[in-house]
Design a protein around this motif. Structure first.
Motif, mmCIF file in Angstrom:
data_model
loop_
_atom_site.group_PDB
_atom_site.id
_atom_site.type_symbol
_atom_site.label_atom_id
_atom_site.label_comp_id
_atom_site.label_asym_id
_atom_site.label_seq_id
_atom_site.Cartn_x
_atom_site.Cartn_y
_atom_site.Cartn_z
ATOM 1 N N HIS A 49 0.696 -1.291 -0.157
ATOM 2 C CA HIS A 49 -0.010 -0.062 0.017
ATOM 3 C C HIS A 49 0.842 1.212 -0.073
ATOM 4 C CE1 HIS A 49 -2.628 -2.708 2.643
ATOM 5 N NE2 HIS A 49 -2.654 -3.219 1.436
ATOM 6 N N LEU A 50 0.346 2.362 -0.624
ATOM 7 C CA LEU A 50 0.998 3.558 -0.631
ATOM 8 C C LEU A 50 0.027 4.791 -0.123
ATOM 9 C CD1 LEU A 50 3.572 5.381 -1.580
ATOM 10 C CD2 LEU A 50 2.250 5.686 -3.712
ATOM 11 N N THR A 51 0.635 5.441 0.586
ATOM 12 C CA THR A 51 -0.290 6.448 1.580
ATOM 13 C C THR A 51 0.441 7.824 1.169
ATOM 14 O OG1 THR A 51 -1.254 4.860 2.902
ATOM 15 C CG2 THR A 51 -1.562 7.553 3.539
ATOM 16 N N LEU A 52 -0.338 8.790 0.677
ATOM 17 C CA LEU A 52 0.026 10.386 0.570
ATOM 18 C C LEU A 52 -0.900 11.222 1.395
ATOM 19 C CD1 LEU A 52 1.764 12.282 -0.919
ATOM 20 C CD2 LEU A 52 0.300 12.219 -2.889
ATOM 21 N N GLY A 53 -0.294 12.032 2.065
ATOM 22 C CA GLY A 53 -1.005 13.162 2.833
ATOM 23 C C GLY A 53 -0.416 14.369 2.564
ATOM 24 N N LEU A 54 -1.348 15.645 2.493
ATOM 25 C CA LEU A 54 -0.818 16.852 2.200
ATOM 26 C C LEU A 54 -1.881 17.739 2.959
ATOM 27 C CD1 LEU A 54 -0.449 16.948 -1.793
ATOM 28 C CD2 LEU A 54 1.438 16.923 -0.333
ATOM 29 N N ARG A 55 -1.061 19.006 3.538
ATOM 30 C CA ARG A 55 -1.852 19.890 4.228
ATOM 31 C C ARG A 55 -1.044 21.255 3.788
ATOM 32 N NH1 ARG A 55 -1.718 19.390 10.715
ATOM 33 N NH2 ARG A 55 -3.172 17.890 10.234
ATOM 34 N N TRP A 56 -1.904 22.146 3.791
ATOM 35 C CA TRP A 56 -1.565 23.559 3.756
ATOM 36 C C TRP A 56 -1.886 24.395 4.954
ATOM 37 C CZ3 TRP A 56 1.596 26.666 0.822
ATOM 38 C CH2 TRP A 56 1.205 27.797 1.096
ATOM 39 N N ASN A 57 -0.690 24.689 5.711
ATOM 40 C CA ASN A 57 -1.047 25.335 7.040
ATOM 41 C C ASN A 57 -0.759 26.902 7.325
ATOM 42 O OD1 ASN A 57 -0.990 23.978 10.135
ATOM 43 N ND2 ASN A 57 0.327 25.846 10.044
ATOM 44 N N GLU A 58 -1.510 27.743 7.506
ATOM 45 C CA GLU A 58 -1.517 29.282 7.687
ATOM 46 C C GLU A 58 -1.617 29.670 9.229
ATOM 47 O OE1 GLU A 58 -3.060 32.720 5.152
ATOM 48 O OE2 GLU A 58 -2.753 30.955 4.182
ATOM 49 N N GLU A 59 -0.826 30.396 9.552
ATOM 50 C CA GLU A 59 -0.999 30.495 10.968
ATOM 51 C C GLU A 59 -0.680 32.065 11.051
ATOM 52 O OE1 GLU A 59 1.958 29.398 14.732
ATOM 53 O OE2 GLU A 59 0.366 27.700 14.106
ATOM 54 N N GLU A 60 -1.493 32.723 12.259
ATOM 55 C CA GLU A 60 -1.211 34.031 12.387
ATOM 56 C C GLU A 60 -0.910 34.384 14.005
ATOM 57 O OE1 GLU A 60 -4.522 36.615 11.368
ATOM 58 O OE2 GLU A 60 -4.075 36.263 9.254
ATOM 59 N N VAL A 61 -0.081 34.946 14.620
ATOM 60 C CA VAL A 61 0.136 35.164 15.879
ATOM 61 C C VAL A 61 0.125 36.814 16.346
ATOM 62 C CG1 VAL A 61 1.548 33.063 16.099
ATOM 63 C CG2 VAL A 61 2.601 35.146 15.577
ATOM 64 N N SER A 62 -0.121 36.960 17.411
ATOM 65 C CA SER A 62 -0.103 38.372 17.817
ATOM 66 C C SER A 62 0.066 38.551 19.126
ATOM 67 C CB SER A 62 -1.490 39.087 17.483
ATOM 68 O OG SER A 62 -2.588 38.500 18.286
ATOM 69 N N VAL A 63 0.327 39.590 19.836
ATOM 70 C CA VAL A 63 0.860 39.861 21.228
ATOM 71 C C VAL A 63 0.393 41.147 21.758
ATOM 72 C CG1 VAL A 63 3.065 40.714 20.719
ATOM 73 C CG2 VAL A 63 2.584 39.745 22.828
ATOM 74 N N ASP A 64 -0.200 41.558 22.781
ATOM 75 C CA ASP A 64 -0.490 42.881 23.351
ATOM 76 C C ASP A 64 0.041 42.685 24.896
ATOM 77 O OD1 ASP A 64 -1.624 45.060 24.247
ATOM 78 O OD2 ASP A 64 -3.502 44.774 23.437
ATOM 79 N N TYR A 65 1.012 43.568 25.125
ATOM 80 C CA TYR A 65 1.705 43.463 26.426
ATOM 81 C C TYR A 65 2.086 44.685 26.914
ATOM 82 C CZ TYR A 65 5.940 42.522 29.575
ATOM 83 O OH TYR A 65 6.572 42.407 30.465
ATOM 84 N N THR A 66 1.708 44.778 28.291
ATOM 85 C CA THR A 66 1.822 45.958 29.003
ATOM 86 C C THR A 66 2.525 45.598 30.371
ATOM 87 O OG1 THR A 66 -0.013 47.386 28.313
ATOM 88 C CG2 THR A 66 1.124 48.127 30.147
ATOM 89 N N ASN A 67 3.801 46.205 30.843
ATOM 90 C CA ASN A 67 4.231 45.720 31.988
ATOM 91 C C ASN A 67 3.538 46.729 33.168
ATOM 92 O OD1 ASN A 67 5.927 45.419 34.378
ATOM 93 N ND2 ASN A 67 7.842 45.991 33.225
ATOM 94 N N ARG A 68 2.667 45.984 33.944
ATOM 95 C CA ARG A 68 1.956 46.781 34.965
ATOM 96 C C ARG A 68 2.947 47.163 36.268
ATOM 97 N NH1 ARG A 68 -2.506 48.169 32.527
ATOM 98 N NH2 ARG A 68 -3.537 46.206 31.402
ATOM 99 N N LEU A 69 4.141 46.673 36.297
ATOM 100 C CA LEU A 69 4.887 46.981 37.561
ATOM 101 C C LEU A 69 5.766 48.392 37.118
ATOM 102 C CD1 LEU A 69 6.431 43.678 38.418
ATOM 103 C CD2 LEU A 69 4.602 44.739 39.423
ATOM 104 N N ASP A 70 5.591 48.829 35.747
ATOM 105 C CA ASP A 70 6.366 50.026 35.343
ATOM 106 C C ASP A 70 5.122 51.211 35.286
ATOM 107 O OD1 ASP A 70 7.805 51.852 34.292
ATOM 108 O OD2 ASP A 70 8.626 50.960 32.689
ATOM 109 N N PRO A 71 5.287 52.185 35.929
ATOM 110 C CA PRO A 71 4.181 53.148 35.906
ATOM 111 C C PRO A 71 4.352 53.931 34.515
ATOM 112 C CG PRO A 71 5.718 53.788 37.346
ATOM 113 C CD PRO A 71 5.905 52.539 37.201
ATOM 114 N N ASN A 72 5.544 53.755 33.744
ATOM 115 C CA ASN A 72 5.705 54.445 32.692
ATOM 116 C C ASN A 72 5.790 53.054 31.300
ATOM 117 O OD1 ASN A 72 5.955 56.990 33.803
ATOM 118 N ND2 ASN A 72 7.934 56.573 34.220
ATOM 119 N N GLY A 73 5.351 52.019 31.761
ATOM 120 C CA GLY A 73 5.326 51.103 30.817
ATOM 121 C C GLY A 73 4.597 51.460 29.481
#
Length: 328
Positions: free
Chosen positions: A10-34
């Motif tokens: 037997h022969l088996t073939l598999g294909l996949r197209w992967n598309e990914e998005e990443v994001s970040v939203d960061y605030t240093n709460r210990l720094d009053p001027n952060g």
């Protein structure tokens, strides 16, 4: 896609197209001027696998397999996270893996035996690196290791030694090698003579952390029929052993765990037929073998004096207990 050449191949073939998005939203709460730090990125990757299976007979199958792998981008949100970090996430990890294997049931189904040879190449392997900041913060920092290879073999099986007695076993041989990692951090106290130049070292040829070269396990299971009782009894013995490892990517000589083995035993009863209840008395780490689950070189916190932080898991000392399971 599956193609059956013949009844045996037997022969088996598999294909996949992967598309990914990443994001970040960061605030240093210990720094009053952060300031608020934001970032986003995206990536796409075609993935696939190809395998060939051939049955020598009803009990023995041989196979060959090729597959690609992908682990997406990541933000290393740790102490000192900056806009530059948000603009440059940890790169995605990709791999190409090859396997040759055997799956079999032998000796009139009294022995199940599986064997696998494997080889994998990684690009931009994502690895954790333990560091301590000048302010004394402990950080597991994710970073890319460049090129890496792993190769080895696995053997596992179960043998029926008697009507109620079985023996299981497994062994793994693993070699890991960093093929390219210039600019890697030095370990604390590392000198120029030992490879630290300008605060960095070249880890080409070094192994991965926490990757034992040899590892094996053995086990015996016995079932006691107790025909006059509404339950049957069971007993089990197990032993696992692994080679020495270094817990740090930077190859600090202070973070090496020597090889060790751990034995365990259990005895109990199980309700016959419907498995309504199961009670087990167990003892783990029979020989009270001490070992570490993790280590870190922390000399920079103690003016260069020898200092090691270690994690001792529960299994690093003998302990016993009772487990009870009730189904309804």
């Amino acid at each position: 896609f599956n193609w059956r050449f013949t009844e045996a191949t037997h022969l088996t073939l598999g294909l996949r197209w992967n598309e990914e998005e990443v994001s970040v939203d960061y605030t240093n709460r210990l720094d009053p001027n952060g300031a608020e730090i934001r970032g986003k990125d995206s990536d796409s990757e075609p993935l696939g696998n190809l395998s060939l299976q051939h049955y020598l007979n009803d009990d023995v199958m041989l196979y060959a397999r090729y597959a690609t792998g992908y682990k997406g981008q990541a933000y290393n949100v740790v102490t000192g996270f900056s806009q530059e970090d948000a603009d440059n996430p940890v790169a995605p990890e990709t791999s190409d893996s090859f396997e040759l294997g055997l799956r079999s049931t032998l000796l009139e189904q009294r022995l199940q035996l599986n064997a696998t040879l494997f080889y994998t190449e990684y690009e931009d392997f994502q690895a954790q690196n333990f560091i301590i900041t000048p302010g004394g913060d402990f950080i597991n920092k994710l970073r890319n290791v460049g090129e890496l290879e792993t190769r080895g073999f696995e053997l596992e099986g179960v043998a029926l030694l008697g009507q109620n007695l079985s023996f299981n076993f497994g062994a793994t041989y693993l070699e890991t090698e960093i093929k390219s990692f210039e600019g890697a951090p030095c370990y604390p106290g590392q000198t120029e003579a030992s490879g630290c130049v300008g605060g960095t070292q070249d880890l080409e040829g070094a192994p991965l952390p926490n990757a034992p070269q040899w590892k094996y396990n053995l086990g015996l299971d016995y079932q006691l029929e107790l025909a006059s009782m509404p339950f049957y009894g069971f007993m089990a013995l197990g032993y696992t052993w692994q080679d020495e490892v270094n817990f740090t990517l930077t190859q600090s000589p202070l973070t090496i765990q020597d090889s060790y083995g751990v034995a365990s035993a259990s005895i109990g009863i199980n309700q016959r037929g419907s498995d309504l209840y199961r009670v087990t008395l167990f003892v783990n780490n029979l020989a009270d073998e001490s070992f570490r689950g993790g280590m870190a070189d922390v000399r920079q916190l103690y003016a260069g004096k020898t200092a090691v932080l270690q994690n001792l898991p529960r299994g690093s000392q003998r302990y016993w207990g009772i487990r009870a399971k009730l189904s309804f």
